[in-house]
Write an enzyme that holds these catalytic residues in place. Structure first.
Site, mmCIF file in Angstrom:
data_model
loop_
_atom_site.group_PDB
_atom_site.id
_atom_site.type_symbol
_atom_site.label_atom_id
_atom_site.label_comp_id
_atom_site.label_asym_id
_atom_site.label_seq_id
_atom_site.Cartn_x
_atom_site.Cartn_y
_atom_site.Cartn_z
ATOM 1 N N ASP A 90 3.721 -7.686 -5.116
ATOM 2 C CA ASP A 90 2.281 -7.469 -5.306
ATOM 3 C C ASP A 90 2.096 -6.434 -6.418
ATOM 4 O OD1 ASP A 90 -0.462 -7.647 -4.791
ATOM 5 O OD2 ASP A 90 -0.409 -6.145 -3.227
ATOM 6 N N PHE A 100 -5.271 -12.335 -0.513
ATOM 7 C CA PHE A 100 -4.561 -11.815 0.648
ATOM 8 C C PHE A 100 -4.109 -12.974 1.528
ATOM 9 C CE2 PHE A 100 -3.973 -9.955 4.815
ATOM 10 C CZ PHE A 100 -3.237 -8.837 4.497
HETATM 11 P P1 5GP Z 1 3.702 -3.796 -3.328
HETATM 12 O O1 5GP Z 1 4.373 -4.834 -4.201
HETATM 13 O O2 5GP Z 1 2.240 -3.659 -3.650
HETATM 14 O O3 5GP Z 1 4.409 -2.487 -3.267
HETATM 15 O O4 5GP Z 1 3.665 -4.218 -1.838
HETATM 16 C C1 5GP Z 1 4.189 -5.348 -1.359
HETATM 17 C C2 5GP Z 1 3.974 -5.307 0.137
HETATM 18 O O5 5GP Z 1 2.585 -5.289 0.454
HETATM 19 C C3 5GP Z 1 4.534 -6.564 0.708
HETATM 20 O O6 5GP Z 1 5.862 -6.337 1.142
HETATM 21 C C4 5GP Z 1 3.599 -6.828 1.854
HETATM 22 O O7 5GP Z 1 4.075 -6.168 2.994
HETATM 23 C C5 5GP Z 1 2.301 -6.202 1.462
HETATM 24 N N1 5GP Z 1 1.376 -7.212 0.926
HETATM 25 C C6 5GP Z 1 1.030 -7.410 -0.368
HETATM 26 N N2 5GP Z 1 0.191 -8.441 -0.496
HETATM 27 C C7 5GP Z 1 0.007 -8.929 0.750
HETATM 28 C C8 5GP Z 1 -0.763 -10.034 1.280
HETATM 29 O O8 5GP Z 1 -1.446 -10.802 0.581
HETATM 30 N N3 5GP Z 1 -0.696 -10.220 2.624
HETATM 31 C C9 5GP Z 1 0.040 -9.428 3.454
HETATM 32 N N4 5GP Z 1 0.018 -9.710 4.747
HETATM 33 N N5 5GP Z 1 0.780 -8.387 2.993
HETATM 34 C C10 5GP Z 1 0.758 -8.146 1.656
#
Ligand code: 5GP
Ligand code: MG
Length: 180
Positions: free
Chosen positions: A108, A157
């Site tokens: 993400d 999401f």
């Molecule tokens: P980032 O890349 O922002 O550090 O975070 C990734 C984490 O955020 C993922 O491992 C997941 O746990 C959570 N996350 C990011 N996008 C989503 C989403 O659309 N749905 C859910 N359930 N978790 C998400």
């Protein structure tokens, strides 16, 4: 495919069916097996979101593995990420000289994987690769070189197949978008 009662009715739409996920995970396992042939792989799983993905992937993977689970949490101030990622590090696990494959559910902002990769590299693994089931099309706070990615998705999401909304929907067999 049946679904745990009630969960499916909370979805606005299904983004990836259980069948589509299964086929793609099988392809990913075949590529990983080809890339690592002859090696033992230390698979590092980011809990809890990647649990279902990795459980399915590893059962398709024809390689000797060691499995390490990690928990990481990011702290967000309001709507903007602070960029701080806290990891519960397993002290007893040896990463030095190992072929490490870091797996998460979603790429993400990139902050979680970026922090984990930096931490793992300090342990001097023989190699470090990174894979995710889903990569969102969005600007990144931290760019991470991805070796394996299942699906590119829009910046929405998602829930299901391990991913939750307020602790629910992890056991949905597909991946979907919730009703508003
Ligand atoms: P980032 O890349 O922002 O550090 O975070 C990734 C984490 O955020 C993922 O491992 C997941 O746990 C959570 N996350 C990011 N996008 C989503 C989403 O659309 N749905 C859910 N359930 N978790 C998400
Ligand atoms: Mg996660």
């Amino acid at each position: 495919m049946t679904s745990p009662t009630g969960l499916l009715s909370d979805l606005d739409r299904v983004l990836l069916s259980a069948d589509a996920i299964r086929d793609r995970v099988r392809e990913m396992a075949a590529r990983i097996a080809a890339d690592y042939q002859g090696s033992v792989v230390t698979v590092v799983v980011l809990m809890d979101g990647a649990l279902f993905f990795v459980a399915d992937l590893l059962r398709q993977l024809d390689l000797p593995i060691r499995l390490v689970t990690l928990s990481a949490s990011s702290y967000h101030g309001g709507t903007a990420s602070t960029g701080e990622v806290r990891v519960q590090w397993p002290e007893a696990v040896e990463f030095a000289g190992q072929h490490v494959l870091l797996l998460d559910d979603i790429y993400d902002t990139g902050l979680t994987l970026s922090a984990l990769r930096a931490r793992l590299l300090t342990e001097r693994p023989a190699s470090l690769r990174t894979g995710v089931l889903l990569a969102k099309k969005r600007p990144r706070a931290a760019e991470v070189p991805l070796d394996y990615r299942g699906f590119e998705i829009e910046d929405e999401f998602v829930v299901g197949y391990g991913m939750d909304y307020q602790g629910r929907f992890r056991n949905l067999p597909c991946i979907g978008i919730l009703k508003p």
